[in-house]
Design a protein around this motif. Structure first.
Motif, short mmCIF file in Angstrom:
data_model
loop_
_atom_site.label_atom_id
_atom_site.label_comp_id
_atom_site.label_asym_id
_atom_site.label_seq_id
_atom_site.Cartn_x
_atom_site.Cartn_y
_atom_site.Cartn_z
N ARG A 119 0.89 -1.22 0.16
CA ARG A 119 -0.16 0.04 -0.12
C ARG A 119 0.83 1.38 0.06
N GLY A 120 2.24 1.08 -0.15
CA GLY A 120 3.04 1.99 0.13
C GLY A 120 2.87 3.24 -0.81
N GLU A 121 2.87 3.00 -2.24
CA GLU A 121 2.63 4.04 -3.18
C GLU A 121 1.30 4.74 -3.15
N GLU A 122 0.28 4.14 -2.62
CA GLU A 122 -1.07 4.46 -2.69
C GLU A 122 -0.99 5.71 -1.39
N ILE A 123 -0.45 5.25 -0.22
CA ILE A 123 -0.23 6.17 0.96
C ILE A 123 0.56 7.23 0.55
N ALA A 124 1.96 7.13 -0.29
CA ALA A 124 2.47 8.04 -0.48
C ALA A 124 1.75 9.29 -1.45
N GLN A 125 1.10 8.75 -2.07
CA GLN A 125 0.18 9.68 -3.19
C GLN A 125 -0.88 10.36 -2.47
N LYS A 126 -1.32 9.87 -1.25
CA LYS A 126 -2.34 10.36 -0.62
C LYS A 126 -1.60 11.55 0.21
N ALA A 127 -0.30 11.32 0.71
CA ALA A 127 0.50 12.29 1.47
C ALA A 127 0.74 13.39 0.54
N ARG A 128 1.28 13.22 -0.75
CA ARG A 128 1.66 14.20 -1.72
C ARG A 128 0.36 15.18 -1.98
N SER A 129 -0.82 14.72 -2.28
CA SER A 129 -1.85 15.25 -2.42
C SER A 129 -2.26 16.15 -1.23
N LEU A 130 -2.08 15.74 0.03
CA LEU A 130 -2.73 16.53 1.09
C LEU A 130 -1.66 17.64 1.23
N VAL A 131 -0.36 17.32 1.14
CA VAL A 131 0.62 18.33 1.27
C VAL A 131 0.50 19.48 0.16
N ALA A 132 0.10 19.06 -1.19
CA ALA A 132 0.11 20.15 -2.31
C ALA A 132 -1.10 20.92 -1.86
N ASP A 133 -2.13 20.18 -1.35
CA ASP A 133 -3.28 21.31 -0.81
C ASP A 133 -3.09 22.08 0.26
N VAL A 134 -2.36 21.75 1.30
CA VAL A 134 -1.93 22.54 2.56
C VAL A 134 -1.07 23.64 2.16
N LEU A 148 4.35 3.95 7.92
CA LEU A 148 4.45 4.11 6.68
C LEU A 148 3.71 5.73 6.28
N GLU A 149 2.83 5.92 7.07
CA GLU A 149 1.97 7.39 6.96
C GLU A 149 2.96 8.64 7.29
N LEU A 150 3.96 8.35 8.48
CA LEU A 150 4.60 9.40 8.71
C LEU A 150 5.66 9.46 7.69
N HIS A 151 6.19 8.17 7.39
CA HIS A 151 7.45 8.49 6.26
C HIS A 151 7.00 9.11 5.17
N ALA A 152 5.64 8.84 4.59
CA ALA A 152 5.15 9.40 3.20
C ALA A 152 5.00 10.68 3.33
N LEU A 153 4.33 11.25 4.71
CA LEU A 153 4.08 12.67 4.88
C LEU A 153 5.31 13.34 4.89
N ILE A 154 6.42 12.89 5.82
CA ILE A 154 7.67 13.72 6.11
C ILE A 154 8.14 14.05 4.71
N HIS A 155 8.14 12.72 3.85
CA HIS A 155 8.97 13.15 2.49
C HIS A 155 8.02 14.14 1.42
N ALA A 156 6.97 14.11 1.60
CA ALA A 156 6.19 14.89 1.14
C ALA A 156 6.22 16.27 1.54
N LEU A 157 6.49 16.64 2.61
CA LEU A 157 6.97 18.00 3.23
C LEU A 157 8.16 18.32 3.02
N LEU A 158 8.99 17.58 3.08
CA LEU A 158 10.68 17.74 2.67
C LEU A 158 10.64 18.25 1.12
N ASP A 159 10.07 17.73 0.20
CA ASP A 159 10.02 18.11 -1.26
C ASP A 159 9.55 19.29 -1.42
#
Length: 390
Positions: free
Chosen positions: A102-117, A344-355
């Motif tokens: 489920r990693g890529e699915e969760i990573a995509q959710k994180a990227r979408s959320l971060v883009a929004d905020v 996995l959620e934290l990993h995805a979100l932190i990477h999306a924020l770092l980017d």
């Protein structure tokens, strides 16, 4: 024995000072009110969590007898062999290979959320990011229907508070918890879950006679509550910690390979949950103190994770520390079953924020949530300043 009131405030600095005072008094300290043996230091907390025969969970893991009774028979409030059977029902859905799938699915959710905020610039960090991330993942992961999703987080939030002693918040918290219990009974009765989901696996186990059907609503609660509030707590602390330490955020952007270390340090430094209680089944010596049979014992995970005997500079946050043996996800039989999803959620979100985010800036004072057992924020006014990753 001490008269320190461990429930007088939710203020984090006060609580950490109380933990320090208790550690200085001894590895096991008896609280006068509520009458409890608080386990304060890392070695003794780990030993207590490892000894599930001397310190059991089946008699309740909180200070509120009504709630202890209400959730009795969940994986949280049970002991082997019942606990092992219940936990095995969802084990397949929480195996590392399944979660990684489920990693890529969760990573995509994180990227979408971060883009929004990020597009908003200034946000209320708890509602728009800390709560939003697990709410974008967990209901789908569990296979829950759309109805009542807008209530799930509020229901989860009061669960931890209810585990503490009775307060003026208790009646409303109980009412909300009863609403959640009704909902989970409806889910089980009407089979309102997605095929192939974790919830569906629970129902199938009941169909096959592995577990009694009446356990299903309890198992739903078991996995909804902690999977939402504790992850949101960690994300809230992430925002505040790095807003107050811009140099560490800049350094992490330069070394994104240290995200896993960052997660471990985050959960050590600001443990989302203070610690579940146990009951002694026999007179047991711990840290040179004899705990009598029938006594309620409180292994203070949040104190153990700040123990100066275990950690150098225990009260400092250092994302490079990588404290892999922290106790923030528990230890022993009751180690958090869903920690792989949370990581996995934290990993995805932190990477999306770092980017996307060059700096995290507080635009006002964070507001600590009133909660007896969970270390979390009610509001975090924050600005996310964009910039390309280093």
């Amino acid at each position: 024995m001490t008269d320190v009131d461990m429930f007088a405030t939710s203020d984090q600095r006060t609580r950490y000072e109380q933990y320090r005072q208790l550690r200085e008094l001894g590895p096991v300290v008896r609280l006068r009110e509520p009458d409890t043996y608080a386990v304060t230091r890392y070695a003794e907390v780990k030993a207590a969590l490892a000894d599930h025969t001397s310190f059991i969970s089946g008699e309740g893991v909180g200070f509120n007898p009504e709630l202890n009774q209400m959730i009795r028979g969940t994986t949280l409030v049970s002991d082997p062999p019942e606990h092992d059977l219940l936990r095995s029902v969802v084990a397949d859905g929480l195996k590392p290979r399944v979660i990684r799938g489920r990693g890529e699915e969760i990573a995509q959710k994180a990227r979408s959320l971060v883009a929004d905020v990020v597009s908003k610039g200034e946000i209320e960090g708890v509602r728009e990011l800390a709560e939003a991330m697990p709410m974008s993942v967990i209901p789908d992961f569990l296979g829950l229907p759309e109805r009542n999703r807008d209530h799930l987080y509020e229901w989860a939030k009061v669960g931890g508070d209810l585990l503490g002693p009775v307060t003026e918040r208790t009646p409303q918290n109980l009412e909300m918890t009863q609403s959640m219990v009704r909902f989970t009974h409806e889910l089980a009765e009407n089979r309102e879950v997605a095929p192939g989901s974790l919830s569906a696996a629970m129902l199938e186990a009941a169909d096959e006679g592995v577990i009694p059907p009446e356990k299903c609503p309890l198992l739903f609660i078991d996995y909804i509550n902690p999977s939402l509030e504790t992850t949101a707590s960690a994300i809230g602390h992430l925002l505040v910690i790095f807003a107050e330490r811009p140099d560490q955020w800049a350094a992490l952007r330069a070394e994104p390979g240290l995200v896993a270390s960052t997660i471990n340090e985050l959960v050590r430094y600001e443990s989302p949950f203070r610690g579940f209680t146990r009951v002694a089944t026999r007179d047991t010596e711990l840290g040179g103190v004899t705990i009598p049979r029938g006594a309620r014992v409180w292994p203070l995970v949040a104190s153990a994770n700040r123990d100066e005997r275990k950690w150098e500079r225990a009260d400092e946050f250092d994302f490079r520390r990588n404290p892999i043996d922290h106790l923030g996800f528990g230890y022993g039989t009751h180690t958090c079953a869903g920690q792989g999803v949370a990581r996995l959620e934290l990993h995805a979100l932190i990477h999306a924020l770092l980017d996307s985010v060059e700096r995290i800036e507080l635009t006002g004072d964070p507001v600590i949530a009133e909660n007896a057992m969970v270390n979390t924020y009610a509001e975090i006014p924050v600005r996310l300043v964009t910039g390309k990753a280093a």
